[in-house]
Design an enzyme around this catalytic site. Structure first.
Site, PDB file in Angstrom:
ATOM      1  N   GLU A   1      50.503  71.353  19.770  1.00  0.00           N
ATOM      2  CA  GLU A   1      50.861  72.770  19.792  1.00  0.00           C
ATOM      3  C   GLU A   1      50.623  73.467  18.463  1.00  0.00           C
ATOM      4  O   GLU A   1      51.560  73.919  17.803  1.00  0.00           O
ATOM      5  CB  GLU A   1      52.317  72.939  20.228  1.00  0.00           C
TER       6      GLU A   1
ATOM      7  N   GLU B   1      51.978  67.188  27.940  1.00  0.00           N
ATOM      8  CA  GLU B   1      53.419  67.458  27.898  1.00  0.00           C
ATOM      9  C   GLU B   1      53.792  68.372  29.055  1.00  0.00           C
ATOM     10  O   GLU B   1      53.065  69.311  29.371  1.00  0.00           O
ATOM     11  CB  GLU B   1      53.771  68.107  26.565  1.00  0.00           C
TER      12      GLU B   1
HETATM   13  C1  GAL Z   1      57.240  71.699  23.209  1.00  0.00           C
HETATM   14  C2  GAL Z   1      57.005  70.880  21.931  1.00  0.00           C
HETATM   15  C3  GAL Z   1      58.001  69.752  21.836  1.00  0.00           C
HETATM   16  C4  GAL Z   1      59.384  70.257  22.116  1.00  0.00           C
HETATM   17  C5  GAL Z   1      59.433  70.905  23.464  1.00  0.00           C
HETATM   18  C6  GAL Z   1      60.810  71.379  23.865  1.00  0.00           C
HETATM   19  O1  GAL Z   1      56.605  72.903  23.173  1.00  0.00           O
HETATM   20  O2  GAL Z   1      55.710  70.345  21.945  1.00  0.00           O
HETATM   21  O3  GAL Z   1      57.941  69.172  20.562  1.00  0.00           O
HETATM   22  O4  GAL Z   1      59.725  71.156  21.125  1.00  0.00           O
HETATM   23  O5  GAL Z   1      58.566  72.005  23.439  1.00  0.00           O
HETATM   24  O6  GAL Z   1      60.756  72.026  25.086  1.00  0.00           O
END
Ligand code: GAL
Length: 824
Positions: free
Chosen positions: A439, A514
């Site tokens: 990200e 993710e």
């Molecule tokens: C994502 C990020 C993670 C965590 C997650 C929480 O965007 O990559 O590290 O922060 O959100 O929802």
């Protein structure tokens, strides 16, 4: 990072003293975890930081070689400092404080706490006279963060990364046949992540001793080319000649199977290196009918590389590897050994109850085992280089790994981090893909992102041409990094449109790096925002995130995506979303911070594993709420499930693939029973009973015996039972622990995301600590570690008005890992 200091004086002496070293083994890797001293320095007041550079003096610790001052000085008196063993995380020992950083779980460290943000470590160790002439390095697997290291008052260097492994050649600075002192200053003021990261020397430290002619650090690279009935194994080795004379030598490469049988070998003769030179050599070895490494059968081979000078073996270097093929396909996903393997993964940080970031190896193994039980086959090491022992566990247990880099960019420091990650981890068969990072909002949709990503990949491909690269991209799909990235990494399908991206880049493989970020609190079934507790039904999410039942079906229906990584396998401290203080932990985990499954664990188990699953929720202890309608859910992969309460059917329902079942049931104490059917036949049941009040404490270790090696751990589940021996799921008793025998309590936890109880109890000057923890939703965990002394470890757990229990864990004589000696 290797600092090569050729000492010609030492080498001249070597001739005269060689008799000392004749019996040295060719290579030693000694654990350096035991017998350290620790004290806090100070981030803003040098006077409280052991005054390394008093204003009145001309010299500080960088001015003159070997002239370090303060606590970096060899003869500094550290006798009053605390004794401890590594791995160590002082953040987990710190109290919670509202002025702490929410990212780090409101621990009292960081920029508002200069007095608790610098940790000094010192250790004395002995080096025998016979080591003179060897190359000796001190190797750190990871220190959080910004460490500076001295040996005998000589400054070795600074490592800012909290995650990269690093090493210093200390041969020339050592006292041979005498005592030596290493000093490490760790500055945890700054954060690298937005999640709990610990503080201190939280991974292992090693002392490596080799001959002057030796395999370089991380100096082998084994790749495999699987043919029909054989595999060509290319064994590359980088050799350093750290002697001041030409070296003539031979290399022998031998492959052993898991039973220790030689399956291939080869020799390279008449090799030579000039003084100070380094070169690569490689042999191709044919292994007939190789057993392939897979998730189901994680079969490991070992390459032994020996360097011979005349009759003498001067190095013996072992590399564990696996024979397997990897392929990423733009339309069909990921293939291991030619078979499509859908990635059923979790993203995970390195944080566990009781121990924080300083996970003993056994805790890493436990966590991988828990994920495997859920049917998961992959871990993303978000967002950093993992602990090497996590990868060892994944190699052994058959867990695939997306190995992630920390800093995204192309400056020398950033590329060096990527370089070290790949060199260190590229022999692990579990690693199936590298992730360049996560990200990077500033560049995701920008042209700069296209260029930076391409440069990083070109750099990295040279280091590992066998694996592909991804990045976890949360926006700008179709532009920026997502244009040049080798394998597209989708972070959250709410951030774009997978299908149109696939349409635009039809030749590019992809994976959901993710997804999820579902919130739930283990064992909670009534929303209780006052205590920052959310229910464990799959119903809570933020605006960018997805429920389990939204995200898995989405990707399960898109075979061109290789699979997904859920945020997260385990809860971790920090990122208390959707809460903040007094909450101190995230709630994204499918398991809590202790590794206790929440109910969604069984959702994934039902749809990720290949065995029948039937799991009911909630618990059935609702005194005073007779007649209230309660949501009863089942996670099951059976064809049909029938629910009954006290023998009265509540209805039989058909299971829809990738979804749960639910009933509304009027509460009456008793037995809630689910029967699962396939083909009309009952195949399994799950039962939840209303329990009575707690009467006794119960302890259940993850293993019945320990190895008396000073490292092994028992991870013990603490609960209470009612008069009929049933575990009470909503109990909240305070449990006190006492330990006798050759072991120690490392930490406690209970998975409550807003508990401010300590994880660790340190002795005070006058008293032994009173270890204790409340149960949360019926459970707590205590981690007990063996010492090197065999015997019976007895852990007693007691609570007011309950029958106490004593668990006996035999700690059995065991081989300890070779370790650095404190005294000659
Ligand atoms: C994502 C990020 C993670 C965590 C997650 C929480 O965007 O990559 O590290 O922060 O959100 O929802």
């Amino acid at each position: 990072m290797k600092h090569r200091n050729l000492s010609f004086v030492a080498a001249l002496l070597l001739g005269a003293l060689s008799a000392f070293g004749e019996n040295n083994p060719p290579r030693e890797k000694l654990l350096m975890d035991f017998g350290w001293r620790f004290a806090f320095g100070h981030a803003t007041d040098p006077a409280k930081d052991f005054d390394p550079a008093p204003a009145s003096e001309m010299f500080n610790y960088l001015t003159k070689s070997g002239n370090a001052q303060g606590a970096a000085k060899a003869d500094f008196d550290d006798s009053g400092w605390r004794k401890l063993n590594l791995p160590h995380d002082w953040a987990v020992e710190a109290p919670f404080d509202e002025h702490g950083s929410s990212s780090h779980g409101y621990k009292a460290i960081g920029k508002n706490f200069p007095e608790f943000s610098i940790g000094w470590y010192r250790k004395s160790f002995s080096i025998p006279a016979s080591d003179l002439g060897r190359r000796i390095s001190v190797d750190f697997d990871g220190v959080f963060r910004d460490s500076q290291v001295w040996v005998n008052g000589f400054y070795l260097g600074r490592e800012s990364s909290g995650y990269s492994s690093f090493s210093y050649d200390i041969s020339d600075y050592l006292n041979y046949g005498a005592t030596n002192v290493i000093a490490v200053r760790v500055d945890a003021t700054l954060e690298e992540g937005w999640f709990y990261e610990g503080a201190g020397i939280y991974r292992h430290v090693w002392l490596t001793k080799t001959a002057p002619l030796h395999v370089a650090r991380w100096g082998t690279f084994v790749t495999t080319d699987v043919k029909k009935n054989s595999a060509d194994v290319t064994a590359r080795v980088m050799v350093n000649n750290d002697q001041p004379t030409n070296a003539a030598f031979e290399i022998q490469q031998t492959i052993f199977d898991a039973d220790g049988k030689t399956v291939a070998s080869g020799e390279l003769k008449k090799l030579s290196l000039t003084p100070g030179d380094t070169a690569n050599f490689s042999s191709v070895l044919k292994v007939a009918k190789p057993k392939l490494w897979s998730c189901e059968n994680p079969y490991l081979h070992k390459l032994v590389t020996t360097i011979r000078q005349g009759d003498k073996i001067v190095d013996h270097y072992e590399t564990t590897f696996g024979i397997r093929t990897l392929r990423w396909d733009a339309n069909a996903g990921f293939f291991l050994n030619g078979q499509r393997v859908q990635l059923k993964g979790t993203c995970d940080h390195q944080d566990h109850a009781g121990v924080g970031a300083a996970l003993p190896d056994g805790v890493n193994v436990f966590r991988v085992e828990q994920l495997k039980k859920m049917g998961s086959n992959a871990i993303r090491t978000s967002h950093n280089a993992p602990t090497p022992e996590l990868l060892d566990a994944c190699d052994r247990l058959g867990m695939l790994v997306m190995d992630e880099n920390r800093e995204y960019g192309i400056n020398p420091q950033q590329l060096d981090g990527l370089n070290r990650l790949i060199l260190r981890d590229r022999n692990h068969p579990c690693v199936i893909i590298w992730s360049l990072g996560n990200e990077e909002w500033a560049i995701e949709g920008a042209d700069k992102g296209t260029r930076i990503t391409q440069t990083m990949q070109t750099f990295a491909q040279r280091l590992d041409p066998t694996r592909r690269f991804t990045a976890a991209i949360s926006g700008g799909w179709g532009a920026g990094s997502s244009v040049s990235i080798d394998v597209m990494g989708f972070n959250y399908f709410t951030h774009g449109d997978n299908d149109s991206y696939h349409g635009k880049f039809p030749a590019k493989p992809s994976v959901a790096t993710e997804d999820g970020s579902t919130f739930s609190t283990r064992g909670i079934y009534v929303q209780d925002r006052d205590h920052q507790h959310l229910t464990a039904y799959d119903v809570n999410k933020a605006d960018w995130s997805l429920l389990a039942e939204e995200s898995w079906p989405h990707y399960a229906a898109r075979p061109y995506v290789a699979g997904q990584f859920q945020w997260t396998g385990f809860d971790y401290r920090g990122e208390e979303t959707p809460f903040c203080w007094p909450a101190i932990s995230s709630q994204f985990g499918i398991l809590d911070v202790c590794g206790f499954p929440k109910d969604n664990f069984y959702y994934y188990q039902a749809w990720w594993s290949d065995h029948p699953v039937l799991h009911l929720l909630p618990h059935w202890n609702w005194p005073g709420q007779e007649g209230r309608e309660i949501d009863v859910w089942a996670h099951s992969n059976c064809e049909e499930v029938e629910l009954s309460l006290n023998g009265v059917s509540q209805g039989r329902k058909k299971v829809q693939k990738n979804f749960h079942l639910e009933w509304k049931v009027k509460y009456a104490p008793g037995v809630l029973l689910a029967r699962g059917y396939n083909g009309g036949k009952e195949i399994l049941t799950d039962k939840i009973e209303t329990t009575g009040a707690p009467t006794a404490v119960q302890l259940m270790p993850n293993q019945a015996t320990l190895k008396a090696d000073g490292e092994d751990v028992a991870i013990i589940t603490v609960s209470v039972t009612d008069a009929q021996g049933r575990t009470v799921p909503d109990a909240a008793n305070k449990i006190h622990f006492q330990l006798a025998g050759p072991g120690k309590m490392l930490g406690v936890g209970n998975g409550d995301p807003s508990s401010h109880e300590p994880d660790v109890f340190l002795p005070t000057e006058n008293s032994a600590p009173d270890w204790q923890r409340h149960l949360f939703s019926g459970l707590a965990q205590i981690i007990v570690q063996s010492t090197k002394e065999p015997g019976e470890i007895k852990l007693t757990a007691r609570a007011d008005d309950l029958t106490q229990v004593t668990l006996t864990i035999p700690s059995q004589p065991a081989k300890t890992r070779p370790a650095v000696a404190a005294k000659l």
